[in-house]
Design a protein around this motif. Structure first.
Motif, mmCIF file in Angstrom:
data_model
loop_
_atom_site.group_PDB
_atom_site.id
_atom_site.type_symbol
_atom_site.label_atom_id
_atom_site.label_comp_id
_atom_site.label_asym_id
_atom_site.label_seq_id
_atom_site.Cartn_x
_atom_site.Cartn_y
_atom_site.Cartn_z
ATOM 1 N N ALA A 62 0.829 -1.205 0.000
ATOM 2 C CA ALA A 62 0.000 0.000 0.000
ATOM 3 C C ALA A 62 0.864 1.255 0.000
ATOM 4 O O ALA A 62 0.566 2.232 -0.695
ATOM 5 N N GLU A 65 2.451 1.809 -3.458
ATOM 6 C CA GLU A 65 1.475 2.398 -4.387
ATOM 7 C C GLU A 65 1.260 3.870 -4.062
ATOM 8 O O GLU A 65 1.196 4.719 -4.960
ATOM 9 N N HIS A 66 1.161 4.175 -2.778
ATOM 10 C CA HIS A 66 0.954 5.551 -2.321
ATOM 11 C C HIS A 66 2.120 6.458 -2.720
ATOM 12 O O HIS A 66 1.926 7.609 -3.124
ATOM 13 N N LEU A 253 -2.313 0.589 7.880
ATOM 14 C CA LEU A 253 -2.933 0.308 6.588
ATOM 15 C C LEU A 253 -4.311 0.949 6.487
ATOM 16 O O LEU A 253 -4.649 1.583 5.474
ATOM 17 N N ALA A 254 -5.106 0.821 7.540
ATOM 18 C CA ALA A 254 -6.438 1.427 7.541
ATOM 19 C C ALA A 254 -6.351 2.941 7.470
ATOM 20 O O ALA A 254 -7.141 3.591 6.773
ATOM 21 N N ASN A 257 -5.467 4.143 3.967
ATOM 22 C CA ASN A 257 -6.611 4.026 3.062
ATOM 23 C C ASN A 257 -7.680 5.081 3.331
ATOM 24 O O ASN A 257 -8.616 5.226 2.535
ATOM 25 N N ALA A 258 -7.563 5.784 4.459
ATOM 26 C CA ALA A 258 -8.534 6.831 4.796
ATOM 27 C C ALA A 258 -7.836 8.192 4.823
ATOM 28 O O ALA A 258 -8.158 9.057 5.638
#
Length: 341
Positions: A62, A65-66, A253-254, A257-258
């Motif tokens: 993640a 990708e970010h 991770l959460a 994603n927010a």
């Protein structure tokens, strides 16, 4: 039984705490972790009897990708401070040199000395910013690593792109430059280097960021480094196994994603720091704190403590964290009371 040189290494001093006082001494955010992060932590806790994924593959994917990099160009650690120490260990032998601005993150010289490297502290300019010319002039054949804290902690200043370009032109290719961007999410400076861009230009640049500040996960300890895959591999070799818990990985991770929800919260701090700087008469800052330079800050800290506010005093000045509207109101009221007295 104990290394004799440990007597010369200062202990890291965390931000002061006082019961029932407003704590503005550790650059923490005032809001709780994002709801998605709390949910992820709760779920991950049920499997805490198992070791975490040592490679933190899902989180690293993640992040890759970010950051728009490859998986092998990213690693995670027990806060970005642990990654700073790994970087010293991966680059330095005994007697090698680590250059850093001063005052800056107080752990830089500690990490150098723990690795038996020589800390080389370069004083900030009169404007409380990096003296990149002096830092470049301090490079010797023993220099292995240079830390640049941007925005700088505790002054909140940033360097310009031209200053960085001129600096990198003087840095040998075999010397690693760490762009420590712990306060990246609060930075609104338009003319300043970003590690995500600089690692594409220079193979000897490593970026360092954290989930401890803007993401509100200081208690879970997750940081990340990114750059040349060979350097990242070397950092992993000196890492403590399983350093990032499964709970911390899930929360990071959460939170990642927010990110949109997170930035809404960050904007309140960005807005309020201007108000605080104006009220306290400090210079503008690009982090979640303001800086009051001066030699008598221990006395100032005690005055704030009598008003129920805890700040961070250094020999060179005082750092005060900026959080949300209600805490800023408390801070300014305390400041007014101090000056009225």
């Amino acid at each position: 039984m104990i290394r004799a040189d440990l007597a010369t290494i200062p202990s890291y001093a965390p931000g002061r705490r006082l019961e029932d006082a407003l704590k503005l001494s550790s650059n923490e955010v005032s809001f709780a972790p994002l709801p998605a992060a709390i949910e992820a932590v709760t779920e991950a806790a049920s499997s805490a009897n198992r070791y975490p994924d040592m490679g933190a593959v899902e989180l690293r994917k993640a992040l890759a990708e970010h950051l728009e990099v490859e998986l092998e160009q990213v690693t995670v650690g027990n806060g970005s401070s642990a990654l700073c120490q790994q970087l010293v260990q991966a680059t330095c032998n005994a007697g090698d040199e680590v250059i850093f601005p001063w005052r800056s993150f107080e752990a830089y010289p500690i990490f150098a000395q723990v690795a038996e490297a020589k800390p080389v502290a370069i004083p900030l300019t009169a404007e409380h910013n990096h003296d990149l010319d002096a830092m470049a002039a301090a490079i010797t054949e023993r220099t292995r690593l240079i830390f640049i804290c941007n925005p700088n902690n505790p002054s909140g200043t940033t360097i310009t792109q031209q200053q960085f370009d001129d600096f990198m032109a003087k840095v040998p290719e075999q010397v690693v430059v760490a762009l420590d961007e712990a306060y990246f999410e609060f930075n609104r400076a338009e003319d300043t280097p970003l590690a995500t861009e600089e690692i594409k230009r220079f193979s000897n640049v490593i970026g360092l960021r954290t989930f401890s500040k803007a993401y509100g996960l200081a208690g879970l300890r997750v940081g990340y480094a990114f750059g040349d895959s060979e350097l990242i591999t070397a950092m992993n070799k000196v890492a403590i196994p399983f350093a990032v818990s499964s709970v911390a990985q899930a929360a990071a991770l959460a939170s990642l994603n927010a990110a949109d929800e997170l930035m809404e919260r960050v904007e309140e701090t960005v807005e309020k720091r201007t108000l605080v700087a104006q009220a306290l008469g400090t210079a503008p800052t690009q982090a979640n704190f303001v800086w009051i330079p001066g030699p008598n800050t221990a006395e100032l800290a005690e005055k704030f403590a009598t008003q129920g506010v805890v700040i961070r005093a250094f020999p060179e000045g005082a750092r005060i964290t900026v959080t949300n509207a209600s805490e800023v109101e408390h801070l300014i009221t305390a400041w007014e009371a101090i000056n009225a007295g």
